[in-house]
Scaffold this motif. Structure first.
Motif: not given
Lengths: 332, 321
Positions: B66, B142, B145-148
């Motif tokens: 991602c 946060h 759709d981005l790194l979580d």
């Protein structure tokens, strides 16, 4: 963690990983179903006669070793005693060894497929090492290859007991009212080159406490065992037990999971593997490669192999799946 | 694993620590702690008894592919695995950490998955990693759709808390969970390790670390878990004492608050219990300002004084009547 001079260590806080010996190559001399054995000695002779030329080829294919190094190649054969047990070890093994010998082949190590699954519940498996459950350990070491867009919040969508090499077709809505779009979407292979070859592998079925492992999954465990990459709480698993001269028992569970039949054999575990198999196993081995590509091997075990193989001028590929190879000869 | 800022090591290490009270009435013993943290059958839970009881699960990996958060909005794709583990302090406080390290550059396209699996806990950028921008973006918060990584840490906590056979979910005091998000970049030669600790309120903390070259991701995570644990203790005890009626006014109400603190939390203060010595400067700095231990000692003393006072008062009452 400590300054110079004083050291305080706690063994339970800092476990160790046992090392295992290595051959250069672990060569598997074919695989048969129980039904094939039932066909008799001629069937076995035909099998090993078909395997023989490819054994020579695999030896030659090991490539040049540094000067002064002799190739260490051990041979092995895996008996399927997991899915069916039509004959006893006493009935099955001696003709197998005789047929191999007739073709000029020696089976150094003989393994039981149920050994890859783990010991049968109940008594038996007196040795602590035999109590490890390799299949379950490998299951917990699967790290699914994420299709693009997997960000941690949306991990790869696992389906219990199945593993893919990509993204499944989104499930269809069943309600007619919501299904007006009804457009089918294809599955996709994550590492496709242009077009997908999507594979969805069944790892096990049955209830969780009495799983039946799939042939493909046990074959993946078998590859990891031969590559010396499995440990149980730091200890080596399925280490060979010497077996000389004694009669073979009437019960499969009375046999250790891996037998060393040839006392002069080089180590069972090896840097790389080659399996000479009938072509009908091609789909299973495709599944094996999809599984092996998603197994997270313990770092220390990988490190040991890397250090030792590099040390003797025979570096192994970094990826585990790239250490396995196959021959599917005609007519086998 | 190679250390931070070395030639073949990561240029950046990032992670998030979640800290909470183990949801059970009594602290669990070591045997139960091991059962709770046994995330894999073939790898042991690491237990340690000095200088306090601590159990640490093996690392579990989650595959991701991602975009990384960036301050500039630049699109940086990364592929690899985020490592996560859980720790239990004195059988009472549960922490889970999800963390990853990232090299400065990676291949210009995604490689076969096996390439990433032999680099556990490493997120490899597709192309070049804009370290500063990712550091800032990661700490800021946060975006969808981005790194979580927070979700990964949270799901590990949830997985452990679901063990209803071992946990009664009847906690002796209500507490707020905290999340501490951190980044570590290499310090220049001769520059001591340092930390920029920011409290964002409502249980959210961010820490920007500069650590000596060669620091392993695990050592960085250990430092952050240590910071998170003690910050959680200060937060929890501080919240309980905030607005506490003096014992002289309402003895029963004061006792109800103070007793669980004594029973469950006061003995947990143990800064730098397992810290790599090279990483102690940030702690020492936080001890000077704002003075973590100073605040703790003051609060602990206040609790003891209140209890002592109540004992005295209780002794006086019959004498007066």
């Amino acid at each position: 963690m400590n300054g110079p001079g004083t050291v305080f260590r706690e063994s339970s806080a800092d476990p160790r990983t046992e090392s295992v010996p290595f051959s250069h190559l672990s060569l598997e001399l074919g695989h048969l179903y129980m039904e094939d054995f039932a066909e008799g000695a001629a069937r076995l002779r035909r099998h090993f006669a078909g395997v023989r030329p490819w054994v020579e080829a695999a030896r030659a294919g090991l490539g040049p070793l540094p000067p002064g190094r002799r190739p260490r190649i051990s041979t092995c054969f895996l008996i399927d005693d997991y899915f069916s047990r039509l004959a006893t070890p006493a009935e099955l093994i001696p003709p197998l060894l005789a047929a191999a010998a007739e073709a000029g082949l020696t089976i150094d190590y003989l393994a039981r497929e149920s050994g890859c699954a783990g010991p049968a519940p109940g008594p038996g498996g007196s040795d602590h090492r035999d109590r490890a459950r390799p299949a379950e350990s490998v299951l917990h070491r699967l790290v699914e290859s994420p299709p693009p867009g997997s960000n941690g919040f949306r991990p790869p969508v696992g389906r219990t007991g199945w593993l893919t090499n990509g993204r499944r077709t989104p499930s269809q809505r069943t309600s007619a009212a919501l299904d007006s779009t009804g457009v089918w979407q294809p599955p996709s292979e994550t590492e496709a080159r242009g077009h997908s070859v999507f594979l969805d592998v069944e790892l096990w079925n049955g209830p969780e406490d009495a799983r039946t492992w799939s042939c493909a999954f046990l074959a993946s465990v078998w590859q990891l065992v031969r590559l010396g990459l499995l440990r149980d709480n730091g200890a080596a698993v399925l280490t060979p037990t010497r077996w000389q001269g004694a009669e073979f028992p009437a019960e499969w569970d009375a046999l250790p999971p891996v037998l060393q039949l040839n006392p002069a054999a080089t180590p069972f575990t090896a840097y790389v593997t080659c399996s000479v198999l009938p072509t009908r196993f091609l789909p299973v081995e495709h599944a094996v490669r999809v599984i092996l590509d998603q197994v997270h091997v313990e770092a220390e075990a990988l490190q040991q192999v890397a250090a030792r193989s590099t040390g003797e001028g025979f570096p192994v590929p970094a990826g585990v799946v790239d250490r396995t190879s196959y021959v599917f000869p005609p007519g086998l | 694993m190679s250390g931070l800022g070395t030639t073949d090591g990561p240029a950046l290490i990032c992670g998030e620590v979640r800290t909470c009270l183990l949801p059970t009435r009594r602290a669990v013993d070591e045997r139960t702690a091991v059962l709770l943290l046994r995330l894999r059958a073939d790898e042991p839970v690491r237990t340690s008894r000095r200088p306090n009881r601590h159990a640490l699960s093996p690392d579990v990996l989650t595959g991701v592919d991602c975009r990384l958060p960036t301050a500039t909005g630049a699109k940086v794709r990364a592929v690899g695995t985020v490592a996560a583990h859980a720790g239990l302090v004195e059988g009472r406080v549960l922490q889970s950490t999800a963390y990853f390290s990232a090299p400065a550059t990676g291949p210009d396209r995604r490689r076969p998955w096996g390439y990433y699996l032999v680099r556990p806990g490493s997120l490899v950028p597709v192309g070049r990693l804009p370290e500063k921008s990712v550091t800032e973006g990661f700490l800021t918060g946060h975006q969808q759709d981005l790194l979580d990584v927070g979700s990964i840490a949270e799901s590990l906590l949830a997985r452990i808390s679901r063990r209803h056979d071992l946990l009664d979910h009847d906690a002796p005091l209500t507490t707020t969970d905290t999340s501490l998000r951190w980044t570590a970049s290499p310090a220049d030669d001769g520059e001591p390790a340092s930390a920029l600790f920011t409290e964002l309120g409502s249980g959210r903390r961010i820490v920007e670390l500069r650590l000596p070259r060669g620091t392993t991701p695990v050592a960085a995570a250990t430092l952050c878990e240590d910071l998170a644990l003690h910050d959680w203790l200060l937060t929890t005890v501080g919240d309980k004492l905030d607005g506490l009626p003096p014992g002289s006014e309402n003895q029963a109400a004061a006792m109800k608050v103070l007793r669980p603190l004594v029973d469950h939390l006061l003995h947990l203060w143990m800064p730098q219990a397992r810290l790599d010595r090279a990483l102690s400067p940030p702690w020492e700095e936080l001890e000077r300002h704002p003075g973590f231990s100073r605040q703790w000692n003051t609060m602990a003393q206040r609790i003891r004084d209140q209890l002592a006072l109540q004992n005295l008062v209780r002794g006086e009452v019959p004498a007066l009547s």
